[in-house]
Design a protein around this motif. Structure first.
Motif, PDB file in Angstrom:
ATOM      1  N   LEU A  13       0.834  -1.199   0.000  1.00  0.00           N
ATOM      2  CA  LEU A  13       0.000   0.000   0.000  1.00  0.00           C
ATOM      3  C   LEU A  13       0.870   1.251   0.000  1.00  0.00           C
ATOM      4  O   LEU A  13       0.607   2.213  -0.733  1.00  0.00           O
ATOM      5  N   GLU A  14       1.908   1.250   0.820  1.00  0.00           N
ATOM      6  CA  GLU A  14       2.818   2.392   0.862  1.00  0.00           C
ATOM      7  C   GLU A  14       3.506   2.601  -0.483  1.00  0.00           C
ATOM      8  O   GLU A  14       3.720   3.736  -0.920  1.00  0.00           O
ATOM      9  N   GLU A  15       3.834   1.513  -1.135  1.00  0.00           N
ATOM     10  CA  GLU A  15       4.467   1.623  -2.460  1.00  0.00           C
ATOM     11  C   GLU A  15       3.503   2.260  -3.458  1.00  0.00           C
ATOM     12  O   GLU A  15       3.880   3.112  -4.266  1.00  0.00           O
ATOM     13  N   ALA A  16       2.215   1.877  -3.395  1.00  0.00           N
ATOM     14  CA  ALA A  16       1.227   2.468  -4.282  1.00  0.00           C
ATOM     15  C   ALA A  16       1.066   3.956  -4.012  1.00  0.00           C
ATOM     16  O   ALA A  16       0.959   4.768  -4.944  1.00  0.00           O
ATOM     17  N   VAL A  17       1.049   4.326  -2.733  1.00  0.00           N
ATOM     18  CA  VAL A  17       0.940   5.739  -2.377  1.00  0.00           C
ATOM     19  C   VAL A  17       2.158   6.506  -2.894  1.00  0.00           C
ATOM     20  O   VAL A  17       2.036   7.623  -3.426  1.00  0.00           O
ATOM     21  N   ALA A  18       3.345   5.904  -2.772  1.00  0.00           N
ATOM     22  CA  ALA A  18       4.566   6.574  -3.242  1.00  0.00           C
ATOM     23  C   ALA A  18       4.553   6.774  -4.750  1.00  0.00           C
ATOM     24  O   ALA A  18       5.163   7.717  -5.263  1.00  0.00           O
ATOM     25  N   GLU A  19       3.851   5.897  -5.464  1.00  0.00           N
ATOM     26  CA  GLU A  19       3.798   5.988  -6.927  1.00  0.00           C
ATOM     27  C   GLU A  19       2.594   6.785  -7.421  1.00  0.00           C
ATOM     28  O   GLU A  19       2.295   6.783  -8.605  1.00  0.00           O
ATOM     29  N   SER A  20       1.900   7.479  -6.521  1.00  0.00           N
ATOM     30  CA  SER A  20       0.643   8.140  -6.893  1.00  0.00           C
ATOM     31  C   SER A  20       0.826   9.621  -7.212  1.00  0.00           C
ATOM     32  O   SER A  20      -0.052  10.429  -6.905  1.00  0.00           O
ATOM     33  N   ALA A  21       1.943   9.958  -7.793  1.00  0.00           N
ATOM     34  CA  ALA A  21       2.190  11.366  -8.132  1.00  0.00           C
ATOM     35  C   ALA A  21       1.070  11.893  -9.031  1.00  0.00           C
ATOM     36  O   ALA A  21       0.619  11.227  -9.955  1.00  0.00           O
ATOM     37  N   GLY A  22       0.597  13.110  -8.722  1.00  0.00           N
ATOM     38  CA  GLY A  22      -0.473  13.716  -9.497  1.00  0.00           C
ATOM     39  C   GLY A  22      -1.854  13.325  -9.056  1.00  0.00           C
ATOM     40  O   GLY A  22      -2.840  13.736  -9.672  1.00  0.00           O
TER      41      GLY A  22
END
Length: 889
Positions: A13-22
């Protein structure tokens, strides 16, 4: 994402949040100690976009503000709150895509879970992505909702070896690593914890029978880690674990109360137990929190809760008061009147905010703590009432029984009896419920017995025991008028009128309702029992006072929509749909019945759902939509199986009989409708306007060659109409007399009565029968006028089998003008029909979304599909295509 503790759900989940630019990221984390705090998770999730709440439809904005304690107000309905959450998410995604990230959803409070699930299920055309993590086997509501899921498994040996090498130099080809991977099943957190333990306690690996500290013993490993800390830090960790909100200021005040200072928190942060950033106190892992709390022992936990309660004692705001009450309860070692009273207030606030699960738990815990039996009984009764509202009827019955066993208080016992009657009404065979309620009412004072007898009469009606219902309703009515003031109880009066109508006492029912009309039209429908509005509107419909019935129901629907009262909205919509059907507004009726059936399914009202479905089936039968009608019949039977609702099941038999009659299955229709007629004679239904099936039976008998059966049914119908005249009865009995006796004057008489009856389908059938009669009398020119009128009405109603019959008669009468077909709107789904019906009345997309508990984007999606299916480009064209006056509200 699902998986066992430590499998890597949060890391992904943290990885997805980190990749959620924009993207706008909205996050919430379920915490075990906060599971009792209503809407804690929802508050955390929507806080970054709370500024958009003011843009929501007013009823949704009020619901969300009340739930989040941003404003005071009446309890928000669950559907309205879910719709508000959906609208807020879609508004937030209007300019920037949104990522909703919910971690440890199995610990999210139930109130938040209900609202979020409602929204997530309806995301369709919106720029919103949702990621949820939850543990396996925790009974998570998100798991039960069957959302698209990914179950995480342990790491393969190569990946596990790479992870272990980061923290310990354990040879990956050694027996120790094989044992490590085997006992952890590749669980990443277990691998790391065990590798660190082995690094510092190498001897543990040499114990031949000593298990490694991995797998289900993760909590024990965290406890061992805490055991190395100084005693002040361990006490501080217990206090932090006992806290609900994580507010640093509250925790520091509690530590000072125990003679500890904030240095203990810094020590815990240095030991990587706590994270103190942002003014919040968080454990770096949930298992650390569990270990800190559960290893403290009962007295250590009570000490922590006492300190937190004292820290919150002088604070303001409902959220802090709720935390204070739960800390008082957790600190109690036995009965505690103060804690019970505080929890009772917390439960009332939760109920008023629509957080029914939280209110239920608070009332139950208050009952546990109350020292006096009368207070225990009152809290248990309040818990039972909340459980019923939350749709947990079995739990409500258990709590109501417990309340009556706990105390002899008359108010508690009467309240429990009334609650039990409401629950039993929809859960057990109605006739058995009638007998139980009558027994319960015996020996009670009039004020307590009358409501039970009203419910008993309603149960007998549903069960088809109409004469028994009539007697019981009379008893309730008589009791309601006893006493010095002899107050006219409108619930008892309406139930009495209802049983009179069913028993064929039409004039008497009209007189009783006449005394209630001023009350019904002047009173807020939400301030009186739902049966008062629903039954009175149904009776007014049968009395052919359609305008009054519609005014009453439409006002009730508006009131229910305004505050989101979905449990009230369902019965109002189902009766309104029946009224609209009988007065020719079939598109409106289909939309109302579809919405009513969908809402009833959402909130668990199977009998009302079946009633709404039968209305859909009657329209589908008239329109020759056999597949849809038969599917609704299947759903109907499934809903009513084993319920003994013998006055509801005939509605579907009447619909199927009409389908068979209209599609040329005359013998089948005659057999079905004759069986239905015999059933209604047995249950004592004497009012022909209730089902309006006897004219269909007469036509089916004639078409099947059973003239004697047609004459017998006509005689019975004529006798009922003569005893209690109605415009419908006079019109169709005259039409059927024309059919049976080939009497031209009877058709003319029928048409005169039809002029006073706003039922275009019934009139068109009389015109069709009259035109057929004239043609067979070789009066072809005279036959064309009624046949053209009938065909025009059938075509407008899209009653295709009857349109075809009218066209066949017209051709036989020598009328060869080409037939113009209107577009077929019922290629639309039920949801598209609901959207279309509201759009053509002038509602904006946002208003349609609020009414149907959808997002605005989803309404736009459905509207595009409607335009494409019907080949229209505007709302004006849509209104013309559906043949509905768009100006009608």
């Amino acid at each position: 994402m699902y998986g066992e503790p430590g499998i890597g759900k949060s890391a992904l989940l943290e990885e997805a949040v980190a990749e959620s630019a924009g993207m706008t990221v909205l996050r919430a984390t379920g915490i075990e100690m906060e599971a009792e705090l209503a809407f804690a998770g929802l508050d955390e999730l929507v806080r970054p976009v709370a500024g958009l709440i003011g843009r929501l439809p007013p009823v949704q904005a009020r619901a969300l503000r009340t739930a989040l304690s941003l404003a005071e107000g009446p309890a928000p309905d669950q559907l309205t709150l879910g719709a508000a959450t959906l609208t807020l998410l879609t508004d937030a995604a209007a300019t920037t895509p949104v990522l909703v990230a919910v971690d440890d959803a199995h610990w999210l409070d139930e109130a938040s879970t209900h609202a979020l699930l409602f929204a997530f299920r309806r995301l369709q055309a919106e720029a919103v992505a949702v990621l949820i993590t939850a543990r396996n086997g925790e009974g998570c509501r998100f798991t039960e909702a069957h959302l698209p899921a990914l179950t995480l498994a342990g790491l393969a040996p190569a990946a596990a070896a790479a992870l272990v090498q980061r923290v310990a130099a354990i040879p990956t080809d050694s027996e120790l690593f094989e044992r490590l991977h085997r006992e952890t099943a590749g669980n990443p957190l277990a691998l790391l914890e065990a590798a660190r333990t082995l690094r510092t306690c190498a001897g543990a690996a040499q114990e031949p029978d000593g298990p490694l500290p991995v797998g289900p013993r993760l909590t024990a490993a965290h406890a061992a880690r805490l055991a190395t800390l100084p005693e002040p830090s361990r006490r501080a960790a217990t206090v932090a674990a006992a806290g609900y909100s994580g507010e640093a200021s509250v925790l520091v005040a509690a530590l000072h109360d125990l003679g500890l200072d904030s240095g203990a928190l810094q020590a815990l942060e240095a030991a990587k137990v706590l994270d103190l950033s942002g003014g919040k106190v968080r454990f770096v892992h949930p298992l650390l929190r569990a270990a800190a709390y559960h290893t403290a022992g009962p007295e250590g936990r009570r000490e922590a809760h006492r300190a937190l309660a004292r820290a919150l004692a002088d604070t303001n705001g409902p959220a802090n008061r709720d935390q204070w009450s739960w800390h008082l309860a957790a600190a109690a070692a036995g009965p505690d009147a103060c804690a019970a009273s505080a929890l009772g207030e917390t439960a009332a606030r939760a109920r008023d905010r629509g957080a029914l699960p939280a209110a239920l738990r608070a009332y139950e815990r208050a009952a546990d703590l109350a020292p006096l039996p009368v207070d225990q009984g009152r809290y248990l009764l309040a818990a039972a009432e909340v459980a019923q509202l939350a749709g947990r009827g079995d739990r409500a019955l258990v709590l109501a029984d417990a309340a009556t066993r706990t105390t002899d208080d008359a108010a508690v016992r009467a309240g429990a009896a009334g609650l039990r009657s409401q629950i039993l009404l929809v859960r057990q065979p109605p006739r058995r419920v009638h007998d139980q309620l009558v027994d319960m009412a015996s020996g009670l004072e009039a004020a307590q017995a009358a409501p039970l007898l009203v419910a008993a009469a309603g149960a007998a009606c549903m069960g088809g025991a109409i004469l028994q219902a009539r007697v019981t309703a009379d008893r309730a009515f008589a009791l309601s008028r006893t006493g010095e003031t002899a107050v006219f109880d409108h619930s008892a009066a309406v139930m009495r009128a209802h049983t009179m109508m069913l028993a064929g006492e039409r004039r008497e029912a009209a007189a009783v309702l006449g005394h209630c009309e001023e009350f019904l039209t002047a009173t807020d429908p939400l301030s009186i029992g739902v049966e008062v509005t629903s039954f009175s509107a149904m009776d007014l419909m049968w009395l052919e006072r359609f305008s009054t019935a519609r005014t009453l129901l439409e006002r009730a629907v508006r009131c229910a929509r305004r505050i989101g009262a979905s449990e009230r909205l369902v019965p109002y919509l189902t009766v309104l749909a029946d009224t609209q059907l009988r007065t020719g507004y079939w598109d409106d009726a289909y939309a109302s019945a579809s919405e009513g059936a969908a809402l009833a399914g959402e909130i668990g009202q199977p009998v009302l759902q079946a009633y709404a479905i039968s209305t859909l089936a009657r329209m589908e039968a008239a329109q020759g939509r056999a597949a849809e009608c038969l599917e609704h019949a299947r759903q109907f039977r499934e809903l009513l199986r084993g319920r003994g609702a013998e006055l509801v099941s005939p509605y579907m038999e009447a619909a199927l009989g009409l389908l068979e009659l209209g599609t040329g299955k005359d013998s089948e229709a005659a057999a079905r409708l004759n069986d239905l007629q015999q059933q209604l004679v047995r249950v004592g239904l004497r009012e022909p306007t209730v089902l309006q099936h006897q004219s269909d039976l007469i036509e089916a008998c004639l078409a099947a060659g059973d003239a004697s059966g047609a004459r017998a049914t006509l005689a019975e119908l004529a006798g009922q109409v003569q005893q209690a005249p109605s415009r419908w009865g006079l019109a169709v009995s005259a039409r059927c007399r024309g059919l049976v006796e080939a009497d031209e004057d009877a058709y003319a008489e029928a048409l005169r009565h039809h002029e006073q009856l706003p039922d275009p389908f019934a009139k068109a059938r009389t015109e069709l029968a009259y035109g057929r009669f004239l043609r067979r009398q070789r009066k072809r020119g005279a036959a064309r006028r009624p046949l053209i009128a009938a065909r025009r009405t059938f075509e407008r109603l899209r009653a295709d089998p009857w349109t075809a019959l009218a066209e066949r008669e017209l051709r036989a009468a020598g009328f060869e003008t080409p037939i113009r077909r209107s577009p077929e709107p019922f290629t639309l789904t039920e949801r598209e029909t609901q959207v279309a019906a509201l759009v053509i009345k002038g509602h904006t997309n946002r208003e349609v979304a609020a009414t149907l508990f959808l997002s605005e984007k989803t309404v736009e999606y459905h509207l595009r599909r409607i335009y494409t299916k019907l080949s229209v480009r505007s709302r004006v064209e849509l209104a013309r295509c559906l043949a509905i006056d768009a100006r009608r509200a």
